[in-house]
Design an enzyme around this catalytic site. Structure first.
Site, PDB file in Angstrom:
ATOM      1  N   GLY A 314       0.809  -1.212   0.000  1.00 27.86           N
ATOM      2  CA  GLY A 314       0.000   0.000   0.000  1.00 27.86           C
ATOM      3  C   GLY A 314       0.847   1.269   0.000  1.00 27.86           C
ATOM      4  O   GLY A 314       0.542   2.237  -0.708  1.00 27.86           O
ATOM      5  N   GLU A 334       6.909 -13.232  -0.513  1.00 30.97           N
ATOM      6  CA  GLU A 334       6.363 -14.492  -0.021  1.00 30.97           C
ATOM      7  C   GLU A 334       6.031 -14.286   1.447  1.00 30.97           C
ATOM      8  O   GLU A 334       6.855 -13.754   2.199  1.00 30.97           O
ATOM      9  CB  GLU A 334       7.358 -15.635  -0.172  1.00 30.97           C
ATOM     10  CG  GLU A 334       6.833 -16.965   0.353  1.00 30.97           C
ATOM     11  CD  GLU A 334       7.933 -17.904   0.793  1.00 30.97           C
ATOM     12  OE1 GLU A 334       7.829 -18.442   1.913  1.00 30.97           O
ATOM     13  OE2 GLU A 334       8.914 -18.068   0.047  1.00 30.97           O
ATOM     14  N   CYS A 368       7.440 -21.467   7.020  1.00 32.98           N
ATOM     15  CA  CYS A 368       6.254 -20.926   6.349  1.00 32.98           C
ATOM     16  C   CYS A 368       5.466 -22.030   5.666  1.00 32.98           C
ATOM     17  O   CYS A 368       4.275 -21.871   5.395  1.00 32.98           O
ATOM     18  CB  CYS A 368       6.643 -19.844   5.356  1.00 32.98           C
ATOM     19  SG  CYS A 368       7.939 -20.320   4.207  1.00 32.98           S
TER      20      CYS A 368
END
Length: 584
Positions: A314, A334, A368
Site C-alpha cells: 500500500g 512471499e 512458512c
C-alpha cells in the site's frame, strides 16, 4: 578482433602492430579489462551434499567445537550497517540485545540501530557501486557467488550452523539443511538461473536483420527484507538481484542479525565489492520509510508476514500515485501459509502420521510451509491419532545444542505469548479435543510441546488462525464426504495458499484432489509432507495471501529483477520509402 558475447572484450593476435595493440589496451581498460574471447558458460549447479551428524561422526565433533567457540564469545557484536569491517557503537546504552531463544537469560547478539542518516548513506553507497558492478562481466559476478558457495559449504559451514542454532533455535539437522546446504544451493543455482536468462535470445530474424535482448538490471536499487526463520532466505533475497547486476539494501530480521552478518562477511571475502549489498540493521519502520521515500527505489524483495507485505504494498502504491519513483517498483513477496494435509481413507496411515509430525513440528512449526491443519477420515482417525502418539513418544523438546532434541524453542517472547494464549484458549474449548500436548514452559527458553487438537466442527476458527508454532488442528470427516471436504480445505486456511498435501493410494482420489485444490496451494505434494522443497528440484511459492508466487529457486523469481531492452539491427539498406501497395 573478436568479441566476448555480452562482455565487449577484444582479443588481438601477437602479430598486430604496436600502435594497434596500444589502442586495444586502451579499449580494454575502458571496457572490461582482461582480453579473452568466447561465450562463457557457468558450471552446472548441484545440490550440496548433507552431513547427518550421527554420534561419533567427524562433522558432529566439528559442530560441537563451533558451538563451544561461539558460546564462549557471546554476546556477538553486529554493526548498525555496512556489514563486516564496520564498527559497533561504543555507547552500550544504544545497543539492542537479542536473547537466545532456548536460553532467554543469555544475550546472543547485540547491534546498534542504524539512524536515518545511516540508511541514506547505505543507499548512496549502493548506488555509487552500481555502475561498476552492472558493467562487470557476468562470469565475474558469478565467480563471487560460486566462491561464496564454497566458503559456505567449507570454511564457514559450522560457524553458520552454530549461529543459526543459537540465534534461531534450530537443531543440528535443521541448521544443516538451511544455513549450510540451502544457502550454498541458492548461490549456485541462482548463478545457473542467471545464465539461463542471459542465454535467452531471439532465434528468429528476417534476412539481414538481427534481434537481441539486453538483460539490463533495474535502474535503481533493490530493498531486501528477510525473515528470522531461514538463514538461507536472506542469501537468496540478495543473491538473485545482485547476480543480475543490481545493488541491494538488505534489512534482515532482528532475530537473525548475526547469521546475516556472517553471510555478508562471506560474500565480501568471496570478492563482492563492498558497496553492492548494504547490510542495514535498524528499526523496521524507519528503515523502510527512508527506503520508500527514495526516488531510486526499484524493487522490494520480501519474505515475512502477510499483513506487513500488504502494508508495504500500500505504501509503495501511494508513492506510485504521487509519482515519487522513477520506475514502477517491482513487488516480490512471499508471506506465510495455514498449510494442510488431507488424508484419504486409502492412505498409508503410518506414513501419513510420520510425515505430519515432521511437517508440523520440525523447527517448532516455524517454517512458512509447516502443516497447521489436517483432515482425517473417520474410519482412520483412531489409527492416525494412535500412530501420532506412538511416534511422538520418542520426540524430545529442548535446547538445540543437545542433539537428541527434535523440537527447539519458538523464536521470542512475543511468539511464545501468542501461541501459549492460543493453547490456553483451546484447552478450554468444548469444541476441541486435546489429542497431544497442550503444554509449554517459558521459564528458561521459549519451549512449546507439540500439540494436536481434533474437532468434528469443520468451521472452527483455529483452521484460519495463523500461529506459526507447533500447534496442529484436525477435522475428522465422514468418509463419504471426501468431495465436500475438498471444498472445505480450499475455503479454509485464512486466505493463504502456500503448501498442501494429499495422502492416498487411490489414484482417482489423488487426481481429484490435485484438480479441485489447484488454487489452494502453490506447492502441492502427494504422499509427502508440505515442507522441504529443494532448490533446483522444487520451486517454492504460493499465491492468494501467501505472496506474489514468483517461485524462489527459479528463473521466474530472477526475471523480476531485470529490465530487458530489445535491440534490432539491420544490415541491409532501405531503398524505397513507398511500399509495393502504394505504387500504381
Amino acid at each position: 578482433m573478436k568479441h566476448l558475447t555480452g562482455n565487449c572484450v577484444s582479443t588481438l593476435t601477437r602479430n598486430q602492430p604496436r600502435s594497434t595493440a596500444r589502442i586495444a589496451r586502451t579499449f580494454e581498460g575502458t571496457r572490461r579489462g582482461v582480453a579473452t574471447g568466447g561465450h562463457y558458460a557457468v558450471p552446472k549447479p548441484f545440490n550440496e551434499p548433507n552431513f547427518h551428524y550421527a554420534t561419533g561422526s567427524p562433522e558432529r565433533q566439528k559442530l560441537v567445537t563451533a558451538l563451544k567457540d561461539l558460546r564462549s564469545s557471546l554476546p556477538v557484536q553486529v554493526p548498525a550497517w555496512g556489514g563486516h569491517g564496520s564498527s559497533q557503537s561504543k555507547d552500550k546504552s544504544q545497543r539492542v540485545s537479542m536473547p537466545m531463544p532456548s536460553e532467554h537469560g543469555t544475550v546472543f547478539a547485540q547491534y546498534t540501530n542504524a539512524t536515518e542518516a545511516d540508511v541514506a548513506a547505505a543507499i548512496e553507497a549502493a548506488l555509487n557501486a552500481k555502475s561498476e558492478w552492472q558493467n562487470l562481466p557476468f562470469t565475474d559476478r558469478a565467480a563471487v557467488f560460486l566462491r561464496a558457495a564454497e566458503l559456505v559449504s567449507g570454511k564457514y559451514r559450522y560457524e553458520l550452523m552454530a549461529a543459526t542454532m543459537f540465534g534461531q533455535g534450530k537443531n543440528a539437522w535443521q541448521a544443516e539443511i538451511d544455513a549450510a546446504a540451502e544457502l550454498a544451493d541458492f548461490f549456485r543455482y541462482n548463478v545457473g538461473f542467471a545464465q539461463e536468462i542471459y542465454d535467452k535470445q531471439p532465434t528468429v530474424n528476417s534476412p539481414g536483420h538481427h534481434g537481441r535482448t539486453d538483460w539490463r538490471p533495474l535502474e535503481g536499487f533493490v530493498y531486501a527484507v528477510s525473515p528470522f526463520n531461514f538463514t538461507a532466505i536472506g542469501g537468496n533475497l540478495i543473491s538473485a538481484p545482485a547476480l543480475l547486476g543490481n545493488v541491494v539494501v538488505w534489512k534482515p530480521s532482528p532475530m537473525s542479525v548475526y547469521p546475516s552478518y556472517l553471510v555478508h562477511k562471506i560474500l565480501l571475502e568471496a570478492g563482492l565489492p563492498p558497496g553492492v549489498i548494504q547490510l542495514v540493521n535498524g528499526e523496521p519502520e524507519m528503515v523502510t520509510k527512508t527506503v520508500l521515500n527514495h526516488r531510486e527505489f526499484s524493487a522490494l524483495s520480501f519474505i515475512g508476514s502477510s499483513d506487513v507485505f500488504r502494508s508495504l504494498y500500500g505504501k509503495v502504491a501511494e508513492g506510485v500515485v504521487a509519482k515519487k519513483y522513477r520506475d514502477f517498483p517491482r513487488m516480490v513477496g512471499e508471506t506465510s501459509g495455514k498449510n494442510f494435509h488431507l488424508i484419504h481413507p486409502s492412505a498409508d496411515i503410518g506414513n501419513a502420521a510420520r510425515h505430519t509430525i515432521r511437517a508440523s513440528f520440525e523447527y517448532s512449526g516455524q517454517k512458512c510451509s509447516a502443516c497447521a491443519r489436517i483432515y482425517i477420515p473417520q474410519s482412520q482417525a483412531a489409527a492416525f491419532f494412535d500412530s501420532m502418539k506412538q511416534e511422538l513418544s520418542a520426540v524430545k523438546t529442548g535446547p538445540p545444542e543437545e542433539f537428541e532434541n527434535f523440537l527447539g524453542p519458538v523464536i521470542n517472547q512475543a511468539a511464545f505469548t501468542k501461541i501459549a494464549k492460543a493453547i490456553d484458549s483451546a484447552n478450554n474449548d468444548s469444541q476441541l479435543e486435546r489429542v497431544i500436548g497442550g503444554t509449554y514452559d517459558g521459564s528458561k527458553g521459549y519451549f512449546i510441546e507439540p500439540t494436536l487438537y481434533a474437532t468434528k466442527t469443520p468451521d472452527h476458527p483455529m483452521f484460519d488462525q495463523e500461529l506459526f508454532g507447533p500447534v496442529l488442528i484436525a477435522y475428522v470427516y465422514p468418509d463419504a464426504e471426501f468431495d465436500r471436504v475438498l471444498d472445505v480445505v480450499d475455503r479454509q486456511g485464512g486466505g493463504f495458499a502456500l503448501t498442501g498435501a494429499i495422502f492416498a493410494s487411490d489414484q482417482a482420489a489423488i487426481r481429484k484432489a490435485e484438480d479441485r485444490l489447484r488454487w489452494a496451494a502453490g506447492n502441492f505434494y502427494v504422499n509427502c509432507k508440505t515442507t522441504g522443497a529443494v532448490i533446483g528440484q522444487q520451486t517454492f511459492g504460493g499465491s492468494r495471501a501467501s505472496g506474489t508466487n514468483d517461485k524462489a529457486g527459479s528463473v521466474g523469481l530472477m526475471l523480476r529483477f531485470t529490465a530487458p531492452r530489445t535491440l534490432k539491427e539491420e544490415y541491409n539498406k532501405l531503398d524505397n520509402v513507398m511500399y509495393p501497395s502504394n505504387l500504381r
